[in-house]
Design a protein around this motif. Structure first.
Motif, PDB file in Angstrom:
ATOM      1  N   LYS A 215     -14.975  -3.807   3.752  1.00  0.00           N
ATOM      2  CA  LYS A 215     -15.484  -2.439   3.687  1.00  0.00           C
ATOM      3  C   LYS A 215     -16.456  -2.288   2.514  1.00  0.00           C
ATOM      4  CE  LYS A 215     -12.937   0.937   4.951  1.00  0.00           C
ATOM      5  NZ  LYS A 215     -11.887   1.986   5.072  1.00  0.00           N
ATOM      6  N   ILE A 216     -16.138  -2.893   1.371  1.00  0.00           N
ATOM      7  CA  ILE A 216     -17.050  -2.832   0.219  1.00  0.00           C
ATOM      8  C   ILE A 216     -18.371  -3.495   0.563  1.00  0.00           C
ATOM      9  CG2 ILE A 216     -17.409  -3.549  -2.180  1.00  0.00           C
ATOM     10  CD1 ILE A 216     -14.362  -3.515  -2.512  1.00  0.00           C
ATOM     11  N   LYS A 217     -18.280  -4.712   1.119  1.00  0.00           N
ATOM     12  CA  LYS A 217     -19.493  -5.463   1.449  1.00  0.00           C
ATOM     13  C   LYS A 217     -20.359  -4.712   2.458  1.00  0.00           C
ATOM     14  CE  LYS A 217     -22.017  -9.351   1.705  1.00  0.00           C
ATOM     15  NZ  LYS A 217     -23.007  -9.002   2.742  1.00  0.00           N
ATOM     16  N   ASP A 218     -19.727  -4.170   3.499  1.00  0.00           N
ATOM     17  CA  ASP A 218     -20.476  -3.448   4.525  1.00  0.00           C
ATOM     18  C   ASP A 218     -21.135  -2.194   3.966  1.00  0.00           C
ATOM     19  OD1 ASP A 218     -19.711  -5.365   6.341  1.00  0.00           O
ATOM     20  OD2 ASP A 218     -18.173  -4.134   7.324  1.00  0.00           O
ATOM     21  N   THR A 219     -20.436  -1.507   3.070  1.00  0.00           N
ATOM     22  CA  THR A 219     -20.999  -0.298   2.464  1.00  0.00           C
ATOM     23  C   THR A 219     -22.205  -0.638   1.598  1.00  0.00           C
ATOM     24  OG1 THR A 219     -18.828   0.783   2.448  1.00  0.00           O
ATOM     25  CG2 THR A 219     -20.501   1.698   0.986  1.00  0.00           C
ATOM     26  N   LEU A 220     -22.095  -1.696   0.807  1.00  0.00           N
ATOM     27  CA  LEU A 220     -23.226  -2.123  -0.024  1.00  0.00           C
ATOM     28  C   LEU A 220     -24.429  -2.471   0.848  1.00  0.00           C
ATOM     29  CD1 LEU A 220     -21.458  -4.446  -2.632  1.00  0.00           C
ATOM     30  CD2 LEU A 220     -22.301  -2.128  -3.009  1.00  0.00           C
ATOM     31  N   ARG A 221     -24.192  -3.224   1.914  1.00  0.00           N
ATOM     32  CA  ARG A 221     -25.308  -3.639   2.776  1.00  0.00           C
ATOM     33  C   ARG A 221     -25.987  -2.425   3.415  1.00  0.00           C
ATOM     34  NH1 ARG A 221     -29.192  -5.333   3.570  1.00  0.00           N
ATOM     35  NH2 ARG A 221     -28.783  -5.716   1.388  1.00  0.00           N
ATOM     36  N   GLU A 222     -25.181  -1.484   3.872  1.00  0.00           N
ATOM     37  CA  GLU A 222     -25.720  -0.287   4.517  1.00  0.00           C
ATOM     38  C   GLU A 222     -26.584   0.525   3.539  1.00  0.00           C
ATOM     39  OE1 GLU A 222     -24.013   3.953   6.287  1.00  0.00           O
ATOM     40  OE2 GLU A 222     -22.685   2.195   6.215  1.00  0.00           O
ATOM     41  N   ARG A 223     -26.094   0.690   2.326  1.00  0.00           N
ATOM     42  CA  ARG A 223     -26.812   1.531   1.362  1.00  0.00           C
ATOM     43  C   ARG A 223     -28.035   0.824   0.775  1.00  0.00           C
ATOM     44  NH1 ARG A 223     -21.815   4.842  -1.523  1.00  0.00           N
ATOM     45  NH2 ARG A 223     -20.927   5.561   0.466  1.00  0.00           N
ATOM     46  N   HIS A 224     -27.956  -0.472   0.583  1.00  0.00           N
ATOM     47  CA  HIS A 224     -29.134  -1.208   0.119  1.00  0.00           C
ATOM     48  C   HIS A 224     -30.198  -1.252   1.212  1.00  0.00           C
ATOM     49  CE1 HIS A 224     -26.484  -3.361  -3.080  1.00  0.00           C
ATOM     50  NE2 HIS A 224     -27.108  -2.315  -3.601  1.00  0.00           N
ATOM     51  N   GLU A 225     -29.742  -1.399   2.445  1.00  0.00           N
ATOM     52  CA  GLU A 225     -30.688  -1.407   3.570  1.00  0.00           C
ATOM     53  C   GLU A 225     -31.440  -0.076   3.638  1.00  0.00           C
ATOM     54  OE1 GLU A 225     -32.656  -3.519   6.238  1.00  0.00           O
ATOM     55  OE2 GLU A 225     -30.780  -4.351   5.471  1.00  0.00           O
ATOM     56  N   ALA A 226     -30.740   1.022   3.332  1.00  0.00           N
ATOM     57  CA  ALA A 226     -31.376   2.338   3.340  1.00  0.00           C
ATOM     58  C   ALA A 226     -32.447   2.461   2.261  1.00  0.00           C
ATOM     59  CB  ALA A 226     -30.313   3.422   3.157  1.00  0.00           C
ATOM     60  N   LEU A 227     -32.340   1.629   1.230  1.00  0.00           N
ATOM     61  CA  LEU A 227     -33.336   1.606   0.155  1.00  0.00           C
ATOM     62  C   LEU A 227     -34.404   0.535   0.403  1.00  0.00           C
ATOM     63  CD1 LEU A 227     -30.908   1.957  -2.901  1.00  0.00           C
ATOM     64  CD2 LEU A 227     -32.407   3.732  -1.972  1.00  0.00           C
TER      65      LEU A 227
END
Length: 262
Positions: A215-227
């Motif tokens: 869940k941590i990894k997926d959240t980081l990827r999602e939010r970095h992708e948004a940037l």
């Protein structure tokens, strides 16, 4: 295989009909043609050395984190975590609201996004004191460093989790050791992809807090992708600030990467 059977096998391989083996004390010694007594096995050939086995530094680092997770005996199933619990991930800009009594930990270290030694009173520049900073800025406008991807990422946008002081220390012990292994083995040295640092960050936080690693990894990827920061985004992997990756040097690395030289 008994000692005699081993002797038979050895002799058959040698093309002889004589049984070769250690003869028990008091027994008659067999004599081969030519009259030479044989009472010892031929010396065994040493086994060849195995091929060297090299563990990828990134894999070794993740193995260390996984072992640490198991040893702490604190891992639990957090699949039902929601955004209100201790595992919430938030930008550093929300640190006062989300973590008033703890330490807001950048899961991907803030240092990884900027040139060494540049955190201080003026983010992105080496800070000595407010007065000296002002003087240096006036006469040395080129000084200091900054964020490699200014505009996309800075301290305030970095994704964090709230930890106690003790947890913060434990997470950094794990993360920094793994980051150092990856950075030393990288080419160019002291770099890592964002995907690597997301994974190390998620693993080290999970090992200490018990929060769900995926869940941590997926959240980081999602939010970095948004940037607009993809998995291959190159960062500094240098927990001790030894790389010397100034803005100029890092820019040259990025230029070579864009040209396919690296």
């Amino acid at each position: 295989m008994g000692i005699v059977a081993r002797g038979l096998t050895a002799q058959q391989a040698a093309g002889s009909s004589v049984i070769v083996g250690r003869v028990p004390k008091g027994w008659p010694v067999p004599v081969p043609p030519g009259g030479i007594p044989v009472d010892e096995f031929p010396p065994a050939r040493p086994a060849p050395f195995p091929e060297p086995f090299i563990i990828d530094p990134r894999l070794l680092a993740l193995m260390m984190l996984t072992i640490a997770n198991a040893l702490t005996n604190r891992y639990k199933d957090n699949k039902d975590d929601d955004e209100k619990d201790k595992c919430k991930i938030y930008p550093y800009s929300d640190a006062k609201k989300e973590c008033p009594d703890g330490r807001s930990h950048h899961i991907v270290p803030d240092r990884s996004w900027r040139s060494p030694g540049t955190r201080g009173a003026k983010t992105g520049k080496i800070s000595i004191s407010a007065l000296i900073d002002t003087m240096l800025d006036e006469y040395l406008p080129w000084r200091g460093g900054g964020y490699y991807y200014a505009g996309k990422m800075d301290e305030q946008k970095g994704q964090c989790i709230c930890l106690t002081t003790k947890e913060h220390t434990e997470v950094h012990l794990l993360h920094d050791a793994a980051e150092k292994l990856v950075g030393e083995a990288a080419d160019p040295k002291w770099t890592a992809t964002l995907d690597q640092l997301e994974e190390i960050g998620a693993d080290s936080v999970s090992a200490v807090t018990g929060c769900d690693q995926k869940k941590i990894k997926d959240t980081l990827r999602e939010r970095h992708e948004a940037l607009d920061l993809d998995e291959d985004t190159l960062l500094r992997a240098d927990p001790r600030g030894q790389s010397g990756l100034t803005m100029e040097k890092f820019g040259e690395i990025l230029r070579k990467k864009s040209l396919g030289i690296l």
